[in-house]
Enzyme design. Structure first.
Site, PDB file in Angstrom:
ATOM      1  N   SER A  24     135.605  92.540 127.603  1.00 22.54           N
ATOM      2  CA  SER A  24     134.974  92.875 126.325  1.00 22.54           C
ATOM      3  C   SER A  24     135.997  92.945 125.196  1.00 22.54           C
ATOM      4  CB  SER A  24     134.230  94.209 126.433  1.00 22.54           C
ATOM      5  OG  SER A  24     135.127  95.238 126.828  1.00 22.54           O
ATOM      6  N   ASN A 111     134.049 105.938 129.853  1.00 20.04           N
ATOM      7  CA  ASN A 111     132.650 106.104 129.437  1.00 20.04           C
ATOM      8  C   ASN A 111     132.512 106.998 128.207  1.00 20.04           C
ATOM      9  OD1 ASN A 111     132.215 104.570 131.665  1.00 20.04           O
ATOM     10  ND2 ASN A 111     131.274 106.186 132.910  1.00 20.04           N
ATOM     11  N   THR A 156     100.218  90.182  91.962  1.00 16.94           N
ATOM     12  CA  THR A 156      99.735  90.579  93.287  1.00 16.94           C
ATOM     13  C   THR A 156      99.192  89.277  93.874  1.00 16.94           C
ATOM     14  OG1 THR A 156      97.524  91.122  92.484  1.00 16.94           O
ATOM     15  CG2 THR A 156      99.102  92.943  92.557  1.00 16.94           C
ATOM     16  N   HIS A 157      99.299  89.103  95.163  1.00 19.12           N
ATOM     17  CA  HIS A 157      98.922  87.836  95.819  1.00 19.12           C
ATOM     18  C   HIS A 157      99.691  86.657  95.222  1.00 19.12           C
ATOM     19  CE1 HIS A 157      95.343  90.081  97.328  1.00 19.12           C
ATOM     20  NE2 HIS A 157      95.398  90.624  96.121  1.00 19.12           N
ATOM     21  N   SER A 278     123.673  69.708  95.213  1.00 20.18           N
ATOM     22  CA  SER A 278     123.263  68.866  96.327  1.00 20.18           C
ATOM     23  C   SER A 278     124.195  67.663  96.376  1.00 20.18           C
ATOM     24  CB  SER A 278     121.821  68.409  96.109  1.00 20.18           C
ATOM     25  OG  SER A 278     121.595  67.180  96.761  1.00 20.18           O
ATOM     26  N   LYS A 284     120.465  69.121  91.061  1.00 22.05           N
ATOM     27  CA  LYS A 284     120.070  70.345  91.768  1.00 22.05           C
ATOM     28  C   LYS A 284     120.992  71.532  91.525  1.00 22.05           C
ATOM     29  CE  LYS A 284     117.338  70.808  94.762  1.00 22.05           C
ATOM     30  NZ  LYS A 284     117.065  70.334  96.088  1.00 22.05           N
ATOM     31  N   ASN A 286     120.981  74.912  93.694  1.00 17.27           N
ATOM     32  CA  ASN A 286     120.271  75.593  94.776  1.00 17.27           C
ATOM     33  C   ASN A 286     120.690  77.054  94.895  1.00 17.27           C
ATOM     34  OD1 ASN A 286     118.962  73.195  95.459  1.00 17.27           O
ATOM     35  ND2 ASN A 286     120.646  72.565  96.794  1.00 17.27           N
ATOM     36  N   GLU A 291     118.977  82.371  99.657  1.00 18.63           N
ATOM     37  CA  GLU A 291     118.353  81.867 100.887  1.00 18.63           C
ATOM     38  C   GLU A 291     119.053  82.433 102.121  1.00 18.63           C
ATOM     39  OE1 GLU A 291     117.437  77.415 100.465  1.00 18.63           O
ATOM     40  OE2 GLU A 291     118.681  77.864  98.739  1.00 18.63           O
ATOM     41  N   TYR A 318     126.055 106.082 132.506  1.00 15.40           N
ATOM     42  CA  TYR A 318     126.601 104.827 131.993  1.00 15.40           C
ATOM     43  C   TYR A 318     126.272 103.656 132.916  1.00 15.40           C
ATOM     44  CZ  TYR A 318     129.841 101.224 130.470  1.00 15.40           C
ATOM     45  OH  TYR A 318     130.365 100.033 130.038  1.00 15.40           O
ATOM     46  N   GLN A 323     127.858  97.714 127.647  1.00 16.72           N
ATOM     47  CA  GLN A 323     128.964  97.012 126.998  1.00 16.72           C
ATOM     48  C   GLN A 323     128.423  95.972 126.005  1.00 16.72           C
ATOM     49  OE1 GLN A 323     132.734  96.072 129.059  1.00 16.72           O
ATOM     50  NE2 GLN A 323     131.986  93.961 129.071  1.00 16.72           N
ATOM     51  N   LYS A 326     127.811  96.211 121.531  1.00 14.68           N
ATOM     52  CA  LYS A 326     128.682  96.105 120.353  1.00 14.68           C
ATOM     53  C   LYS A 326     128.565  94.806 119.568  1.00 14.68           C
ATOM     54  CE  LYS A 326     131.846  98.883 122.890  1.00 14.68           C
ATOM     55  NZ  LYS A 326     131.052  98.468 124.098  1.00 14.68           N
TER      56      LYS A 326
HETATM   57  N1  ARG Z   1     134.237  98.134 127.948  1.00 13.08           N
HETATM   58  C1  ARG Z   1     133.342  99.133 128.374  1.00 13.08           C
HETATM   59  C2  ARG Z   1     132.135  99.215 127.435  1.00 13.08           C
HETATM   60  O1  ARG Z   1     132.236  98.737 126.362  1.00 13.08           O
HETATM   61  C3  ARG Z   1     134.019 100.450 128.426  1.00 13.08           C
HETATM   62  C4  ARG Z   1     133.465 101.385 129.411  1.00 13.08           C
HETATM   63  C5  ARG Z   1     133.708 100.911 130.790  1.00 13.08           C
HETATM   64  N2  ARG Z   1     133.318 101.890 131.768  1.00 13.08           N
HETATM   65  C6  ARG Z   1     133.216 101.606 133.057  1.00 13.08           C
HETATM   66  N3  ARG Z   1     132.842 102.557 133.822  1.00 13.08           N
HETATM   67  N4  ARG Z   1     133.482 100.432 133.519  1.00 13.08           N
HETATM   68  O2  ARG Z   1     131.109  99.730 127.792  1.00 13.08           O
END
Ligand code: ARG
Length: 465
Positions: A24, A111, A156-157, A278, A284, A286, A291, A318, A323, A326
Site C-alpha cells: 500500500s 491497526n 423553473t423547468h 477547438s 469555439k 469551450n 465541464e 481490523y 487498506q 485510502k
Molecule cells: N497498510 C495497512 C492499511 O492501510 C496498515 C495496517 C495493516 N495491519 C495489519 N494487521 N496488516 O490498512
C-alpha cells in the site's frame, strides 16, 4: 529473506503477486507526515510513562525528524518490500538509530497506527476544504455585491419563470457552501478522537496514557472502545458524504455556467483563462473547466460508494479490506478541492452580458405573475381568478407577437375592464425584481444587504482564523 518486521515465523519470501496485491506504500506514503507525528507522540508518551527510557525516546524523536526532512526533500527511498508507510518509516529509523527503533512499536499496532494517521489526514482535508469553500463564498459575495441589481431571467423547468437578480442567484450558492462547510465541521467533530493505543484490537497491558497522545495530536479525547477504534472508517464515509453533496453543488453550478456560456443563451462570457479552443473549429470557446467540475463529481461520489461497499460486510475488528479505504478517498478529496478552486476562479472571471440578461428576463412573459399580483392587490380579485385573467392577457399578447408591456391598455381592458394605466408600472422586469422584498426575496435592496452581511461574516471568520 522473509519480512523483517513480521517475518519471524516465515522462511520464504512472498510470491510476487502476493506482494503486488498486499503493498500500500504507493498510496499511504501520502500519510508520512501524520505517521511521523503520531509516532513522535507515542514515543514521548512511552517515555513519560516509564515504558521506554528517555534517551531512547529522544533518539527516536530525532530519527523521526530526520526521516521527515528526508521525505520532504525527496531523499527517502520508499520500499515496496516494506509494504506500507508504517514499516518504511520504522525500518529507516532502525537504520538511523539502531535497536532503539524497535522499541517504538511497544503498545501499539499498525491497526491503531493507520486509523490514527488517516484520521489526522482527513482532519487536514476538512480544514483545507473549509478554507477553499470560504474563498469560494468570498468570490461569490464580491460578485453578488457588484450585481445586486443586475436583472436576469429566473428559471423553473429551465423555462423563463420570473425575473431575478444575478446577485441573488450567486448568493444561493453562498448558502449552499455554508451548509457544506457545516457538514464538514460536523464530520470533523466526530472524527477528532484518537484511536492510538487501541493497539491491534484489544488494548494493551502496558500502562500507556492515551489521553496524553490524544492531546499531543490535537484530538479531543481517545476513542473509548479499542475494537471500534481500529475497525471503523465511518469518519471517511461521513467526510466523503459531505464531499459528495458539496461536489453536487459545484456540479450544478458548473452546469449553469455551461448553459449560460452557450451561444444559444449568451448570458455570461468566460475569459481566455477559463476556456479552451477547438483544434478544428477556430470560433469555439469551450467551457472545459466547468465541464470537468461537473464530471469530477463522479470521482467523489464513486469514492463514497466504493468505500461503502468495502465496509458493508466486514466483521470487527481490523480486516485488510480496509487498506482500500485510502486511494479512492484521497482521489475524491483531491477532485473536490480542484473543483472548488476551479469554480472560484470562474466566479471571479465571468462577465455577465447585462443587456442580454435583461432582455431574456423579459422574454416568455416573465412578469405575468406581477400582473396577476396587481389584479389581486388593486382590484381585490381572488388569486385564482387573477391567474385566469392574466392567462387570457398573455394569450392575447402572444397572439399579437407582443411583450406584456407592449400590449395596448385597451386590449387588456377588453379582457378586464377594471384594469387601469397604473398596471403598466408593474410590467417591467426592474419593477418586478424591486417588488420582491419578502425575506429571502430577490429585490436588489435585499440582495445588497444579504451580500454585505455575508461579507462581514466572512471577514469576521478570517479574523478569528
Ligand atoms: N497498510 C495497512 C492499511 O492501510 C496498515 C495496517 C495493516 N495491519 C495489519 N494487521 N496488516 O490498512
Amino acid at each position: 529473506m522473509s519480512n523483517k518486521m513480521w517475518g519471524g515465523r516465515f522462511s520464504e519470501r512472498p510470491d510476487e503477486i502476493m506482494e503486488e496485491i498486499n503493498v500500500s506504500i504507493d498510496v499511504d506514503r501520502h500519510l508520512f507526515a501524520q505517521d511521523i507525528a503520531a509516532s513522535k507522540a507515542h514515543a514521548a508518551m512511552l517515555a513519560s510513562q516509564g515504558i521506554i527510557t528517555a534517551s531512547d525516546a529522544k533518539n527516536i524523536g530525532k530519527g523521526l525528524d530526520t526521516i521527515l526532512s528526508e521525505i520532504g526533500k525527496g531523499d527517502f527511498e520508499f520500499k515496496r518490500a516494506l509494504e506500507d508507510i508504517h514499516m518504511n518509516v520504522e525500518s529507516r529509523l532502525s537504520e538511523l538509530i539502531g535497536p532503539a527503533a524497535g522499541r517504538l512499536h511497544t503498545a501499539r499496532s499498525r491497526n491503531d497506527q493507520v486509523a490514527t494517521d488517516f484520521r489526522l489526514y482527513v482532519r487536514d482535508i476538512v480544514d483545507e476544504t473549509d478554507a477553499a469553500l470560504a474563498a469560494f463564498q468570498q468570490a461569490l459575495v464580491d460578485r453578488a455585491l457588484e450585481h445586486a441589481g443586475t436583472v436576469m431571467p429566473g428559471f423553473t423547468h429551465l423555462q423563463t419563470a420570473q425575473p431575478v437578480t444575478f446577485g441573488h442567484h450567486l448568493l444561493a450558492y453562498v448558502e449552499m457552501a455554508a451548509r457544506d462547510r457545516g457538514r464538514f465541521q460536523d464530520a470533523r467533530k466526530r472524527l477528532n478522537e484518537s484511536p492510538l493505543g487501541a493497539a491491534a484490537l484489544a488494548g494493551t497491558s502496558f500502562p500507556i496514557d492515551r489521553h496524553a497522545t490524544a492531546k499531543a495530536l490535537g484530538f479531543d479525547r481517545p476513542m473509548a472502545n479499542s475494537l471500534d477504534a481500529v475497525s471503523d472508517r465511518d469518519f471517511v464515509l461521513e467526510t466523503l458524504s459531505a464531499a459528495s453533496i458539496c461536489a453536487v453543488h459545484m456540479s450544478r453550478f458548473a452546469e449553469e455556467i455551461v448553459i449560460w456560456t452557450s451561444p444559444l443563451v449568451g448570458m455570461i462570457r468566460l475569459s481566455d483563462k477559463f476556456t479552451t479552443g477547438s483544434s478544428i473549429m477556430p470560433q469555439k470557446r469551450n467551457p472545459d473547466a466547468a465541464e470537468l467540475v461537473r464530471a469530477k463529481t463522479g470521482r467523489v461520489i464513486g469514492a463514497l460508494n466504493g468505500l461503502l461497499i468495502v465496509m458493508k460486510g466486514l466483521p470487527l475488528a481490523y480486516q485488510k479490506d480496509m487498506q482500500e479505504d485510502k486511494q479512492g478517498a484521497m482521489e475524491g478529496f483531491a477532485a473536490l478541492s480542484l473543483a472548488i478552486r476551479a469554480m472560484t476562479g470562474m466566479v471571479r472571471d465571468l462577465v455577465p452580458d447585462e443587456a442580454r440578461m435583461r432582455l431574456a428576463a423579459g422574454e416568455g412573459y416573465a412578469t405575468a405573475t406581477d400582473l396577476a399580483d396587481w389584479l389581486v392587490r388593486t382590484l381585490k380579485m381572488p388569486f385564482r381568478e387573477a391567474h385566469h385573467v392574466t392567462g387570457r392577457i398573455v394569450a392575447k399578447a402572444a397572439e399579437s407577437g407582443m411583450a406584456l408591456h407592449e400590449l395596448p391598455l385597451a386590449e387588456m381592458q377588453a379582457i378586464e375592464p377594471k384594469i387601469t394605466r397604473d398596471v403598466l408600472g408593474v410590467l417591467s422586469v426592474e419593477s418586478s425584481v424591486k417588488s420582491r422584498t419578502s425575506f429571502g426575496g430577490t429585490a436588489p435592496k435585499n440582495v445588497a444587504s444579504q451580500a454585505k452581511a455575508w461579507a462581514k461574516r466572512l471577514e469576521k471568520e478570517r479574523k478569528l482564523g
